[in-house]
Design an enzyme around this catalytic site. Sequence first.
Site, mmCIF file in Angstrom:
data_model
loop_
_atom_site.group_PDB
_atom_site.id
_atom_site.type_symbol
_atom_site.label_atom_id
_atom_site.label_comp_id
_atom_site.label_asym_id
_atom_site.label_seq_id
_atom_site.Cartn_x
_atom_site.Cartn_y
_atom_site.Cartn_z
ATOM 1 N N ASN A 21 0.808 -1.233 0.000
ATOM 2 C CA ASN A 21 0.000 0.000 0.000
ATOM 3 C C ASN A 21 0.837 1.277 0.000
ATOM 4 O OD1 ASN A 21 0.956 -0.013 2.588
ATOM 5 N ND2 ASN A 21 -1.024 0.189 3.597
ATOM 6 N N ASP A 23 3.080 2.649 2.003
ATOM 7 C CA ASP A 23 3.363 3.491 3.174
ATOM 8 C C ASP A 23 4.802 3.306 3.671
ATOM 9 O OD1 ASP A 23 3.242 1.003 4.316
ATOM 10 O OD2 ASP A 23 1.731 1.496 5.824
ATOM 11 N N ASP A 203 9.211 -16.951 20.985
ATOM 12 C CA ASP A 203 10.147 -15.939 21.443
ATOM 13 C C ASP A 203 10.634 -16.247 22.873
ATOM 14 O OD1 ASP A 203 11.173 -13.261 20.653
ATOM 15 O OD2 ASP A 203 10.100 -12.569 22.418
ATOM 16 N N GLU A 267 13.152 -20.128 20.463
ATOM 17 C CA GLU A 267 14.310 -19.265 20.643
ATOM 18 C C GLU A 267 14.785 -19.479 22.078
ATOM 19 O OE1 GLU A 267 15.725 -14.594 20.445
ATOM 20 O OE2 GLU A 267 13.866 -15.119 21.417
HETATM 21 C C1 GLC Z 1 13.526 -12.007 20.885
HETATM 22 C C2 GLC Z 1 13.270 -11.390 19.530
HETATM 23 C C3 GLC Z 1 13.784 -9.987 19.564
HETATM 24 C C4 GLC Z 1 13.011 -9.219 20.615
HETATM 25 C C5 GLC Z 1 13.115 -9.910 21.962
HETATM 26 C C6 GLC Z 1 12.120 -9.374 22.935
HETATM 27 O O1 GLC Z 1 14.870 -12.104 21.173
HETATM 28 O O2 GLC Z 1 13.844 -12.170 18.531
HETATM 29 O O3 GLC Z 1 13.701 -9.373 18.309
HETATM 30 O O4 GLC Z 1 13.504 -7.922 20.714
HETATM 31 O O5 GLC Z 1 12.845 -11.281 21.864
HETATM 32 O O6 GLC Z 1 10.829 -9.814 22.614
HETATM 33 CA CA CA Z 2 2.538 -1.146 3.821
#
Ligand code: GLC
Ligand code: CA
Length: 536
Positions: A21, A23, A203, A267
């Site tokens: 779009n 932006d 995460d 992660e």
């Molecule tokens: C994880 C994400 C990172 C984020 C952090 C806090 O490490 O990959 O990008 O800033 O968590 O949520």
């Molecule tokens: Ca966009």
Amino acid sequence: MEWWRTAVFYEIYVRSFGDANGDGIGDLAGLIAHLDYLNDGTPRSLGVDALWLTPINPSPMFDFGYDVSDYRAVDPLFGQLADLDRLIAEAHRRRMRVILDLVPNHTSHRHAWFEASRRARTDPHRDWYVWRDPAPDGGPPNNWVSVFGGPAWTLDPTTGQYYLHSFLAEQPDLNYRNPAVVQAMEDVIRFWLDRGVDGFRVDVVHKMIKDAALRDNPRPPAGTEHPIRDYGGFQHRHDEDQPEVHDILRSWRRILDAYGERTMVGEVYLFDPHRMAAYYGNGHDELPLSFNFSFMWSPWGAQAFREHVAQSETLLPSAAQPVYVLSSHDAPRHRTRFDDAQWGEARARLAAMMLLTLRGTPFLYYGEEIGMRDGVIPPDRVCDPVGKRFPSVGRDPERTPMHWNAEPGAGFTSAAEPWLPIGPDVEHVNVAAQTNDPRSLLSFYRRMIWYRKGSAPLTRGAYRALDGPADVWVFRRESPGERLLVALNFGETPRALPIDGAARLELSTDPARAAGALTTRTLALGPVEGAIMAIE
Ligand code: GLC
Ligand code: CA
């Protein structure tokens, strides 16, 4: 065999992939427009099997979506739920799976749960977050520090207590010792699985639950450091990696298994490989996949990479699936980390061959297939909150827009200014310039990915390291009746490798070298060259 064991994943930083779009910010419609590039079912496309989308939930964007204010919707910046449904359908039509980023450790301070929680000590949501009285001197309740620097506690004047945040003050940590929170996040997981997503990237898994008594962290042994100040000043004994996190993961795995064909990649940012391996449980009952960050942060060199893989082969439960990755939205791009005036491009090819021939599930990061480097961000364009506090470790450089072509906006946007500046060398480093050039890095990634797809040894075979000259990592991938030998010369001098048996060169990182039977029983490897050979 489960699809996520043979798949090649591709991480899409949604803000930077395609802007429909105009932006200046990537969105779901822009992403859908590029799905054929990712996989149209033919070797003309990249051929990846699964997409990981960085967070698309509504967010005030203090941490660019890693601060969620509503877990069950799409931020209007990216589109609507209907766009996500369309994306999933369109991806599935092309045999690609879609996993979403799940951010369970913390919410945004603007999430309704936190807004209620902070209102009064007696609010029913009070205990959904971690609140404590000030220490006797009025300071924070303990010595914990935020990953992003400064104390992990902020005093909230309304109720006179501190709340815990492992990251920004705008990212309050949920309290997983409260069963209502555990339940609420499981409902979020079911919500998206019911909508057809194939799983999640989760995460900061290792931080989800903290010491019940919130004890002070000890100081670390001398010599262990972290790139971000403060945080490296402590041993994180009590603010992460608590035994109870495994109960949560076991419960989540039961949910995934009940749906079937779904996955999660964690992660788990722990560099101790023993502790990291524990997040796979027995190999069947916790995380199906978990990133190997020691491998990601390895310096360039055969020995270094080989050792990380050896460790993972030894320590992971036998049913566990390793996950290898070289770049992400949180680390400098490996094209930049491993750059070299003479050998930079050759190293990128060798790295790709390594990533795509190991026993494990590889994750690519958008743009690595065309050799995108870190962008250069003028101080007044810095967006990342980490970059604002600690410029040398800011994460904007690896988050710049995808280079589709060399036009202004790089084919990413029609806006005059994209949200982050376009990265370096866009004239050559772009999809349009590389797509029809058989010698390009993009063509190499495509060949490698499609070759891998059709190869039983690479997708499901065993891994065995062999002896080789210094600087050369030689290993075998073997499935019933098929044997491949992979030789990766990290060094800058040519090497000769004896081959026992008749061998056929399947693929080399050298664009000038053709596949075919070897005429001598020696493989001559050029400098920074990798080769895959079929052995009889
Ligand atoms: C994880 C994400 C990172 C984020 C952090 C806090 O490490 O990959 O990008 O800033 O968590 O949520
Ligand atoms: Ca966009």
